[in-house]
Design an enzyme around this catalytic site. Structure first.
Site, short mmCIF file in Angstrom:
data_model
loop_
_atom_site.label_atom_id
_atom_site.label_comp_id
_atom_site.label_asym_id
_atom_site.label_seq_id
_atom_site.Cartn_x
_atom_site.Cartn_y
_atom_site.Cartn_z
N LEU A 41 0.87 -1.16 0.00
CA LEU A 41 0.00 0.00 0.00
C LEU A 41 0.91 1.21 0.00
O LEU A 41 1.84 1.29 0.81
CB LEU A 41 -0.91 -0.02 1.23
CG LEU A 41 -2.04 1.02 1.29
CD1 LEU A 41 -2.99 0.86 0.11
CD2 LEU A 41 -2.81 0.89 2.60
N ASP A 42 0.67 2.14 -0.91
CA ASP A 42 1.58 3.26 -1.09
C ASP A 42 1.80 4.04 0.20
O ASP A 42 0.92 4.11 1.07
CB ASP A 42 1.04 4.21 -2.17
CG ASP A 42 1.10 3.62 -3.55
OD1 ASP A 42 1.97 2.77 -3.80
OD2 ASP A 42 0.27 4.03 -4.39
N PHE A 43 2.95 4.65 0.30
CA PHE A 43 3.34 5.47 1.45
C PHE A 43 2.28 6.51 1.78
O PHE A 43 1.94 6.74 2.95
CB PHE A 43 4.68 6.15 1.13
CG PHE A 43 5.27 6.97 2.24
CD1 PHE A 43 5.73 6.37 3.41
CD2 PHE A 43 5.41 8.34 2.11
CE1 PHE A 43 6.30 7.14 4.43
CE2 PHE A 43 5.98 9.11 3.12
CZ PHE A 43 6.42 8.50 4.28
N ASP A 44 1.71 7.13 0.73
CA ASP A 44 0.74 8.20 0.94
C ASP A 44 -0.71 7.73 0.88
O ASP A 44 -1.63 8.55 0.79
CB ASP A 44 0.96 9.34 -0.06
CG ASP A 44 0.92 8.87 -1.51
OD1 ASP A 44 0.88 7.64 -1.76
OD2 ASP A 44 0.95 9.74 -2.41
N SER A 45 -0.94 6.42 0.94
CA SER A 45 -2.29 5.87 1.02
C SER A 45 -2.52 5.30 2.41
O SER A 45 -1.58 5.01 3.15
CB SER A 45 -2.49 4.79 -0.05
OG SER A 45 -2.40 5.33 -1.35
#
Length: 203
Positions: A41-45
């Site tokens: 899961l993306d860093f900014d999600s």
């Protein structure tokens, strides 16, 4: 049976246990040895990340060929239109090829935790929410899909993977479940997890 951890990953936390740049990682929240993320899961999600200590199960959960449906809530810039939603339902042509058709619908503003820091919102620019269900795992796929139909994503939360959800978990919390999910099940077979422990707070 195998063990999985359902973790509600906060914003700006890496989906791994170590980082050379001293950014927040899973080790700041998960005090369980021997587990690792099944997918990313993306860093900014934000939202659901599944961790497991079973390598075969990790492959089963993360491999796109198994088409495990993932549910996202996306806050986008502008008032999402039915035309844009229909484009998402038909599939979007991205630089790395067309996406599979998604399940997309408008979503009333959900009652969720505030993000820290809050989204960057332009003055006098409305925002709206949509729910998007996809069965692929391309890099930053949801963000690219909403941008392609003219509604850039400002905040992205994964709320479910298959039948597992972040319901009842605040950011940084997790719970442990046992799951009996065959590595190569028939198309109609689904796992049936049973909860074995309550959520655990950040240490």
């Amino acid at each position: 049976m195998s063990r999985i951890l359902l973790f509600n990953k906060p914003f700006n936390v890496l989906s791994q246990f170590t980082d050379n740049d001293d950014r927040p990682t899973l080790s700041d929240y998960v005090a369980v040895p021997g587990v690792y993320a099944a997918g990313r899961l993306d860093f900014d999600s934000e939202g659901l990340l599944i961790l497991t200590d079973d390598g075969a199960l990790q492959h089963r959960l993360a491999d796109p060929k198994f088409k495990l449906e993932k549910t996202y809530w996306a806050q986008v810039e502008g008032e999402i239109t039915e035309q844009a939603l229909e484009q998402l339902r038909r599939g979007i042509q991205l630089k790395d090829g067309p996406t599979r058709p998604a399940k997309a619908k408008h979503l009333a503003t959900p009652e969720i935790w505030p993000r820290t820091p809050p989204i960057r919102q332009r003055a006098n620019q409305a925002t709206s929410w949509l729910e998007l269900k996809i069965s692929e795992g391309r890099n930053r796929q949801v963000r690219r899909m909403t941008a392609a139909v003219g509604f850039p994503t400002l905040r992205l939360i994964r709320v479910a993977i298959g039948q597992w959800t972040i319901e009842g978990l605040a950011p940084g919390e997790y719970r442990t479940e046992q799951v009996n999910l065959p590595v190569n099940p028939p198309r109609s077979t689904r796992g049936h997890p049973s909860r074995t422990s309550a959520r655990r707070p950040r240490r």
